[in-house]
Design a protein around this motif. Structure first.
Motif, PDB file in Angstrom:
ATOM      1  N   VAL A  50     -45.791 -17.658 -11.231  1.00  0.00           N
ATOM      2  CA  VAL A  50     -45.559 -18.828 -12.079  1.00  0.00           C
ATOM      3  C   VAL A  50     -44.508 -18.522 -13.137  1.00  0.00           C
ATOM      4  O   VAL A  50     -43.630 -19.347 -13.426  1.00  0.00           O
ATOM      5  N   GLU A  51     -44.564 -17.331 -13.703  1.00  0.00           N
ATOM      6  CA  GLU A  51     -43.622 -16.991 -14.763  1.00  0.00           C
ATOM      7  C   GLU A  51     -42.219 -16.712 -14.227  1.00  0.00           C
ATOM      8  O   GLU A  51     -41.232 -16.867 -14.948  1.00  0.00           O
ATOM      9  N   THR A  52     -42.112 -16.335 -12.961  1.00  0.00           N
ATOM     10  CA  THR A  52     -40.788 -16.250 -12.345  1.00  0.00           C
ATOM     11  C   THR A  52     -40.191 -17.647 -12.204  1.00  0.00           C
ATOM     12  O   THR A  52     -38.997 -17.863 -12.484  1.00  0.00           O
ATOM     13  N   VAL A  53     -41.005 -18.606 -11.770  1.00  0.00           N
ATOM     14  CA  VAL A  53     -40.537 -19.990 -11.703  1.00  0.00           C
ATOM     15  C   VAL A  53     -40.041 -20.433 -13.079  1.00  0.00           C
ATOM     16  O   VAL A  53     -38.963 -21.032 -13.210  1.00  0.00           O
ATOM     17  N   ALA A  54     -40.807 -20.120 -14.123  1.00  0.00           N
ATOM     18  CA  ALA A  54     -40.415 -20.500 -15.484  1.00  0.00           C
ATOM     19  C   ALA A  54     -39.128 -19.799 -15.918  1.00  0.00           C
ATOM     20  O   ALA A  54     -38.262 -20.405 -16.565  1.00  0.00           O
ATOM     21  N   THR A  55     -38.999 -18.538 -15.566  1.00  0.00           N
ATOM     22  CA  THR A  55     -37.805 -17.773 -15.946  1.00  0.00           C
ATOM     23  C   THR A  55     -36.557 -18.317 -15.258  1.00  0.00           C
ATOM     24  O   THR A  55     -35.493 -18.473 -15.882  1.00  0.00           O
ATOM     25  N   VAL A  56     -36.685 -18.609 -13.969  1.00  0.00           N
ATOM     26  CA  VAL A  56     -35.554 -19.151 -13.213  1.00  0.00           C
ATOM     27  C   VAL A  56     -35.142 -20.509 -13.766  1.00  0.00           C
ATOM     28  O   VAL A  56     -33.946 -20.792 -13.938  1.00  0.00           O
ATOM     29  N   LEU A  57     -36.122 -21.344 -14.066  1.00  0.00           N
ATOM     30  CA  LEU A  57     -35.797 -22.672 -14.599  1.00  0.00           C
ATOM     31  C   LEU A  57     -35.236 -22.586 -16.015  1.00  0.00           C
ATOM     32  O   LEU A  57     -34.410 -23.422 -16.411  1.00  0.00           O
ATOM     33  N   ALA A  58     -35.661 -21.597 -16.781  1.00  0.00           N
ATOM     34  CA  ALA A  58     -35.085 -21.409 -18.109  1.00  0.00           C
ATOM     35  C   ALA A  58     -33.589 -21.124 -18.010  1.00  0.00           C
ATOM     36  O   ALA A  58     -32.780 -21.638 -18.792  1.00  0.00           O
ATOM     37  N   LEU A  59     -33.201 -20.308 -17.031  1.00  0.00           N
ATOM     38  CA  LEU A  59     -31.782 -20.036 -16.816  1.00  0.00           C
ATOM     39  C   LEU A  59     -31.053 -21.262 -16.281  1.00  0.00           C
ATOM     40  O   LEU A  59     -29.946 -21.585 -16.725  1.00  0.00           O
ATOM     41  N   TYR A  60     -31.687 -21.932 -15.334  1.00  0.00           N
ATOM     42  CA  TYR A  60     -31.053 -23.081 -14.686  1.00  0.00           C
ATOM     43  C   TYR A  60     -30.796 -24.217 -15.680  1.00  0.00           C
ATOM     44  O   TYR A  60     -29.731 -24.832 -15.680  1.00  0.00           O
ATOM     45  N   HIS A  61     -31.799 -24.471 -16.543  1.00  0.00           N
ATOM     46  CA  HIS A  61     -31.666 -25.548 -17.535  1.00  0.00           C
ATOM     47  C   HIS A  61     -31.161 -25.035 -18.886  1.00  0.00           C
ATOM     48  O   HIS A  61     -30.907 -25.840 -19.785  1.00  0.00           O
ATOM     49  N   ARG A  62     -31.075 -23.710 -19.023  1.00  0.00           N
ATOM     50  CA  ARG A  62     -30.637 -23.059 -20.261  1.00  0.00           C
ATOM     51  C   ARG A  62     -31.501 -23.478 -21.449  1.00  0.00           C
ATOM     52  O   ARG A  62     -31.005 -23.842 -22.524  1.00  0.00           O
ATOM     53  N   VAL A  63     -32.799 -23.365 -21.230  1.00  0.00           N
ATOM     54  CA  VAL A  63     -33.795 -23.673 -22.263  1.00  0.00           C
ATOM     55  C   VAL A  63     -34.929 -22.654 -22.173  1.00  0.00           C
ATOM     56  O   VAL A  63     -35.440 -22.391 -21.086  1.00  0.00           O
ATOM     57  N   ALA A  64     -35.321 -22.088 -23.313  1.00  0.00           N
ATOM     58  CA  ALA A  64     -36.446 -21.163 -23.363  1.00  0.00           C
ATOM     59  C   ALA A  64     -37.687 -21.903 -23.863  1.00  0.00           C
ATOM     60  O   ALA A  64     -37.655 -22.506 -24.945  1.00  0.00           O
ATOM     61  N   PRO A  65     -38.788 -21.890 -23.090  1.00  0.00           N
ATOM     62  CA  PRO A  65     -40.008 -22.567 -23.543  1.00  0.00           C
ATOM     63  C   PRO A  65     -40.570 -21.908 -24.802  1.00  0.00           C
ATOM     64  O   PRO A  65     -40.294 -20.733 -25.079  1.00  0.00           O
ATOM     65  N   PRO A  66     -41.356 -22.636 -25.562  1.00  0.00           N
ATOM     66  CA  PRO A  66     -41.944 -22.056 -26.769  1.00  0.00           C
ATOM     67  C   PRO A  66     -43.181 -21.226 -26.463  1.00  0.00           C
ATOM     68  O   PRO A  66     -43.767 -21.320 -25.378  1.00  0.00           O
ATOM     69  N   THR A  67     -43.561 -20.402 -27.419  1.00  0.00           N
ATOM     70  CA  THR A  67     -44.884 -19.784 -27.445  1.00  0.00           C
ATOM     71  C   THR A  67     -45.702 -20.612 -28.424  1.00  0.00           C
ATOM     72  O   THR A  67     -45.323 -20.736 -29.594  1.00  0.00           O
TER      73      THR A  67
END
Length: 423
Positions: free
Chosen positions: A355-372
């Motif tokens: 799941v976190e790989t999906v999140a990491t890839v999408l963070a790069l793709y959309h150039r947005v880092a999710p919050p903690t």
């Protein structure tokens, strides 16, 4: 094909998580800072010290036909749902091998689980005790096997290059993706479906983790219970679900005109050699995994702008990871936007790395880092070692090539770090 050093890319993503039944809804929940944790309403939860968990947002029964679901453990159901989404997202379908769209001899599957078919095992033991031998399901063994999810995904995509199941506790999903990268890089396969899954929300695992003092007992505030880097953190929140990616050689993807989300740069792996459950407090093993990643790939530390941290909300583990980042990268960590998405999804154990790989890839793709989320009082040690994305999502640089890390660590001292780069 002889051994090579081919470039590997991500062409498909899929997920089913506490935030949503697919990758899109999961990503939207992450960016919005949504928590998937809620009270457990099952009767058995009343006597538990821990009565909260991050349960799946969309039940598999809403997606998988009942006859098929009865032959699959819950962990395999999650894996198949996520894999189908990722496979379709990459531009394939269930008959791709038959149609000649992809050569089945060059397709692999690597799906991990930290615990495997634990719900099937325990439920069927209850059947044995209460109803007798003849009522035990004949499907029990293929359902409880840890390789069941990977085998079923492999059957779905027609994989014949190899079907594998790494088991390394909470690092399992990341190790699966790392193994898949190497399958492609060394020429064993052209396409590999990889990720992790877990379905362990059951009275026994919850009681066991609870008695270990590993999980949060903040039952009165479920959505605020998972709080990495907060001074009041008191353990992780158990989650369930799966995350899967489709990896391909860059040549194979280009030849069919596939959309590419990111480059899968490589992996770094190590072991703590310290304790069966406690992390090495200074993060030495983690630092070694990070250094191994740098030594084995062409990753430039200056490219790294984001880290999806393991960040489980445990007092010792959260800080050890940040110390390791600082030890290896020094002042470069000042420009890492560090996110701990388990604050929203809970801890999916063997499914976390997927799941976190999906999140990491999408963070790069959309150039947005999710919050903690839930960091109300930032631990001074966390503040001294990393730039934690808190409160709201953060934009990443919009120009140039950027990279991100996905960290995963597990009981037994397993350390896996994956690196991805924008294209």
């Amino acid at each position: 094909m002889s051994s090579t050093n081919r470039t590997v890319v991500v062409t498909g993503i899929g997920a089913t998580t506490p935030l949503g039944g697919d990758a899109t809804s999961t990503w939207e929940g992450l960016v919005a800072g949504k928590s998937g944790v809620r009270p457990l309403e099952q009767e058995w939860a009343a006597e538990q010290a821990v009565r909260i968990a991050a349960q799946i947002a969309v039940e598999p029964s809403e997606v998988i036909p009942r006859p098929q679901a009865r032959r699959l453990d819950r962990s395999a159901q999650f894996a198949l749902i996520a894999a189908k989404e990722a496979w379709a997202d990459a531009g394939y379908n269930e008959t791709s091998a038959d149609e000649g769209t992809v050569d089945a001899d060059r397709v692999g599957a690597v799906i991990a689980s930290g615990i495997g078919g634990v719900t099937t095992l325990l439920d069927q033991y209850d059947v044995l005790k209460e109803k007798g031998v003849r009522r035990v399901s004949p499907h029990t063994v293929p359902m409880l096997m840890p390789n069941g999810p990977s085998a079923n995904v492999g059957l779905y995509v027609g994989a014949r290059a190899g079907v594998h199941t790494p088991v390394s506790a909470c690092a399992s999903g990341a190790e699966a993706i790392g193994y898949a990268i190497e399958m492609i890089r060394t020429g064993r396969a052209d396409v590999v479906v990889a990720g992790g899954t877990e379905a362990a929300i059951h009275p026994l695992p919850i009681a066991a983790f609870g008695n270990m003092m590993a999980m949060s007992k903040n039952n009165d505030d479920p959505q605020g219970a998972s709080r990495p880097y907060d001074t009041g953190r008191d353990g992780f929140v158990l989650g369930e679900g799966a995350g899967v990616v489709v990896l391909e050689s860059a040549e194979h993807a280009a030849a069919r005109g596939a959309r590419v989300y990111a480059e899968a740069v490589g992996q770094g792996i190590s072991a703590d050699g310290h304790d069966i459950v406690q992390p090495e407090p200074e993060g030495r093993g983690i630092a070694q995994a990070l250094q191994n990643l740098l030594d084995r790939t062409d990753l430039d530390p200056a490219e790294i702008v984001h880290v999806n941290a393991h960040g489980t909300s445990t007092p010792a583990g959260d800080i050890a990871e940040l110390k390791a980042l600082r030890k290896v990268f020094g002042d470069d960590t000042d420009h890492f936007a560090v996110s701990a998405t388990k604050s929203m999804t809970g801890h999916l154990l063997g499914g976390a790395g997927g799941v976190e790989t999906v999140a990491t890839v999408l963070a790069l793709y959309h150039r947005v880092a999710p919050p903690t989320i839930n960091v109300n009082d930032l631990d001074p040690e966390a503040e001294a070692n990393a730039d934690i994305v808190r409160g709201e999502a953060r934009k990443l640089p919009v120009e140039g090539r950027i990279a991100a890390l996905n960290d995963s660590f597990g009981f037994g001292g397993h350390n896996v770090v994956l690196a991805f780069r924008s294209v």
